[in-house]
Enzyme design. Structure first.
Site, PDB file in Angstrom:
ATOM      1  N   LEU A   1       0.747  -1.226   0.090  1.00 53.39           N
ATOM      2  CA  LEU A   1       0.000  -0.099  -0.170  1.00 53.39           C
ATOM      3  C   LEU A   1       0.825   1.455  -0.174  1.00 53.39           C
ATOM      4  CD1 LEU A   1      -2.822  -1.158   2.646  1.00 53.39           C
ATOM      5  CD2 LEU A   1      -2.453  -1.579   0.178  1.00 53.39           C
TER       6      LEU A   1
ATOM      7  N   ARG B   1       1.755  13.434   7.719  1.00 46.38           N
ATOM      8  CA  ARG B   1       2.626  13.733   8.855  1.00 46.38           C
ATOM      9  C   ARG B   1       3.957  13.902   8.632  1.00 46.38           C
ATOM     10  NH1 ARG B   1       0.335   8.708  12.021  1.00 46.38           N
ATOM     11  NH2 ARG B   1      -0.262   8.060   9.870  1.00 46.38           N
TER      12      ARG B   1
ATOM     13  N   ASN C   1      36.626  24.343 -15.855  1.00 45.35           N
ATOM     14  CA  ASN C   1      35.996  23.634 -16.745  1.00 45.35           C
ATOM     15  C   ASN C   1      34.785  24.338 -17.434  1.00 45.35           C
ATOM     16  OD1 ASN C   1      34.811  23.462 -14.192  1.00 45.35           O
ATOM     17  ND2 ASN C   1      33.892  21.573 -14.971  1.00 45.35           N
TER      18      ASN C   1
END
Ligand code: UD1
Ligand code: CA
Length: 435
Positions: A11, A18, A362
Site C-alpha cells: 500500500l 505527518r 572547466n
C-alpha cells in the site's frame, strides 16, 4: 513457500501528511533509496506477484520504481471515494490464494522477517508488537486470548489508548477473506476512511481463524514522521555497516560513517570516521580517510582524504587524493593530487603530479569543457588549466601558470608569469622601521 504461490500487495497510495513534505511519503529515502524500494526488494525475494497500490503522486512513484524493477503491477486507488488502507484494497485481484499485505512505509522489513507469515496457516495472520509508547499505531484488542479488533488511535477511548499491543501493519489474508470483507468495510470512523484493519473485527464475528504473530520493531517499524525516518535510517545504516565489516572492511568509529545501499567494497578497505559514501560507488583495496565524501564513484588501489570530495562519475586508480581536493567526472590513474585542487571533466594519466591549488577551469558560464593531462606531467602549484586544454606527456607547468592555449606539446615547459621585481627598502619607506 514457492515464490509463485504467494501474492504481495504493497500500500503506497497515501499522502503521508505527518511527514509535512511535498514529496509522497514512500518516496522519502532511507540509505539513498526510496522507502518503497526497500520493501519491494524484500518482497521480490519471496514472491513473483507484486502489486503496488498508488494514487498520490502516482506518476513519480511509477517512474522511480520502474527505474529499479520492471515486473511490478501498479493498481490505482480511488482515493477520493474510497480513502484509507481498506479503500486501497478495493481493486485488488490477487493471483494466488495467499495474499501478504504490506504498508508501504515499512522500509526495514526483510524477507527473513516475513517468513512467519508464509509458514503459518490461518485465514488471517497479523503482526503485533508491544511498545512502551504505542502512539500513532492501531491498538490490538485481545480478549480471552483472541484478537477481537484493531482500534485506530483517533477512534480509541481512554482504556484502548492505554493498550500497548499494537498492529505492526503487515497481514497475510486468504484471498477469500479479502473478497468477502473488503466490500463490507464502512467509513464511519474518526477519519472517514475505509480501514483495512476493520477486516479483523468483521472476520472475528464470523469465527474466522486469526493468528497474531509477535514481531520486532527493528524490522516492522512504520515511518510516519521525519523523526521515524531518521530512526529507521540509523537502523538501516547499522545493518549496511555490519554487512560490510563482516565482509572485511575496517571501519573506525563506524557509527559516524554513512554508506548507501548500492555501495560495494572489494578486497581490504579502510573507512575512517565521518565518511559518507553514496550511490553505486565501488571501493576496492583503498583507504578512505576521515571526513571524506565519495558520491557514485570508483576508487581502486588508492587513498583518498582526509577531507576530500569525489563527486559523481569520478574514477580513481593507483592514485593519492589528499585533503581539500575535489574531483568530478574525472579519471585519474597513477596520479598524485595532494592538496587543495579542483579536477573536473578531466583525464589524468600515470606518473602525473598535480600541485597544490591547481584548478581545472572547466566551465565558461555556458558549457563544460574537458582537460586532458598525459603521463609524467608536473603541474606546478596554483596553476589554472582553462579547458578545453590538452597537456601531452612529459610536460612541466610552472607554478602560477594560467594555461589557456589548446595543447601543450610533449617535452615543453609552460610558464606564464609577470617578471618578479624586488624593490629595495620599499617596506621601510612604507611602514617605517618597526624595531
Ligand atoms: C496503519 C494501520 C495501523 C497500524 C499502522 C502500522 C490502518 C487503518 N491503520 O496506520 O493500525 O498500527 O499502519 O504502521 O490501516 N495508504 C494507501 N491508501 C490510503 C491510505 C494509506 O495506500 O488511502 C498506504 C500509505 O501509503 C502507507 C500505508 O497505507 O504506506 C499505511 O498508511 P498510514 O496512513 O501510514 O497508516 P497508519 O496511520 O500508520
Ligand atoms: Ca504508517
Amino acid at each position: 513457500m514457492d515464490k509463485n504461490k504467494l501474492s504481495i500487495v504493497i500500500l503506497a497510495a497515501g499522502k503521508g501528511s505527518r511527514m509535512k513534505s511535498p514529496k509522497a511519503k514512500v518516496l522519502h529515502t532511507i540509505s539513498g533509496k526510496p522507502m518503497l524500494y526497500h520493501i519491494i526488494k524484500a518482497s521480490r525475494e519471496i514472491s513473483n506477484d507484486i502489486t503496488v497500490v498508488i494514487a498520490h503522486q502516482k506518476e513519480a512513484l511509477k517512474e522511480q520504481i520502474s527505474h529499479y524493477f520492471d515486473d511490478i503491477h501498479f493498481v490505482e486507488q480511488d482515493a477520493i471515494n474510497y480513502p484509507g488502507t481498506g479503500g486501497a484494497m478495493k481493486n485488488i485481484n490477487a493471483k494466488n490464494e495467499k495474499v501478504l499485505v504490506l504498508n508501504g512505509d515499512m522500509p526495514l522489513i526483510t524477507s527473513q522477517a516475513l517468513q512467519g507469515f508464509i509458514q503459518t496457516q490461518a485465514e488471517i495472520i497479523m503482526s503485533i508488537f508491544d511498545l512502551e509508547d504505542p502512539s500513532g499505531y492501531g491498538r490490538v484488542i485481545i480478549e480471552d486470548g483472541q484478537v477481537q479488533k484493531i482500534v485506530e488511535q483517533k477512534d480509541a477511548n481512554d482504556a484502548e489508548l492505554r493498550v500497548t499491543t499494537v498492529n505492526a501493519g503487515i497481514y497475510a489474508f486468504s484471498r477469500d477473506i479479502l473478497n468477502k470483507y473488503i466490500p463490507l468495510l464502512s467509513n464511519e470512523n474518526a477519519q472517514g476512511e475505509y480501514y483495512l484493519t476493520d477486516v479483523i473485527s468483521l472476520a472475528r464475528k464470523d469465527g474466522c481463524s486469526i493468528v497474531p504473530l509477535l514481531v520486532d520493531e527493528e524490522h516492522f517499524k512504520g515511518v510516519n514522521s521525519k523523526i521515524d525516518l531518521a530512526q529507521s535510517e540509523m537502523i538501516m545504516q547499522e545493518r549496511i555497516r555490519s554487512h560490510w565489516m563482516a565482509e572485511g572492511v575496517i571501519m573506525q568509529l563506524p557509527e559516524t560513517i554513512y554508506i548507501e545501499e548500492g555501495v560495494r567494497f572489494e578486497g581490504e578497505c579502510v573507512v575512517e570516521n565521518n565518511c559518507r559514501i553514496t550511490g553505486e560507488s565501488l571501493i576496492s583495496n583503498s583507504i578512505i580517510k576521515s571526513s571524506s565524501v565519495i558520491e557514485e564513484s570508483i576508487v581502486k588501489d588508492s587513498d583518498v582524504g582526509p577531507l576530500a570530495h569525489l563527486r559523481p562519475a569520478s574514477h580513481i586508480e593507483d592514485t593519492h587524493i589528499g585533503n581539500f581536493v575535489e574531483v568530478k567526472k574525472a579519471t585519474l590513474k597513477g596520479v598524485k593530487a595532494g592538496h587543495l585542487s579542483y579536477i573536473g571533466d578531466a583525464t589524468v594519466d600515470k606518473g602525473t603530479n598535480i600541485g597544490a591549488g591547481v584548478i581545472t577551469c572547466n566551465y565558461d558560464g555556458i558549457k563544460k569543457y574537458q582537460t586532458v593531462i598525459g603521463k609524467n606531467v608536473f603541474v606546478g602549484s596554483d596553476s589554472q588549466l582553462v579547458a578545453p586544454v590538452t597537456i601531452e606527456d612529459d610536460v612541466m607547468i610552472a607554478a602560477g601558470t594560467t594555461v589557456t592555449s589548446g595543447t601543450i606539446e610533449s617535452g615543453s615547459l609552460a610558464i606564464s608569469r609577470t617578471k618578479l621585481r624586488s624593490i629595495k627598502d620599499f617596506y621601510y619607506k612604507f611602514f617605517g622601521k618597526k624595531s
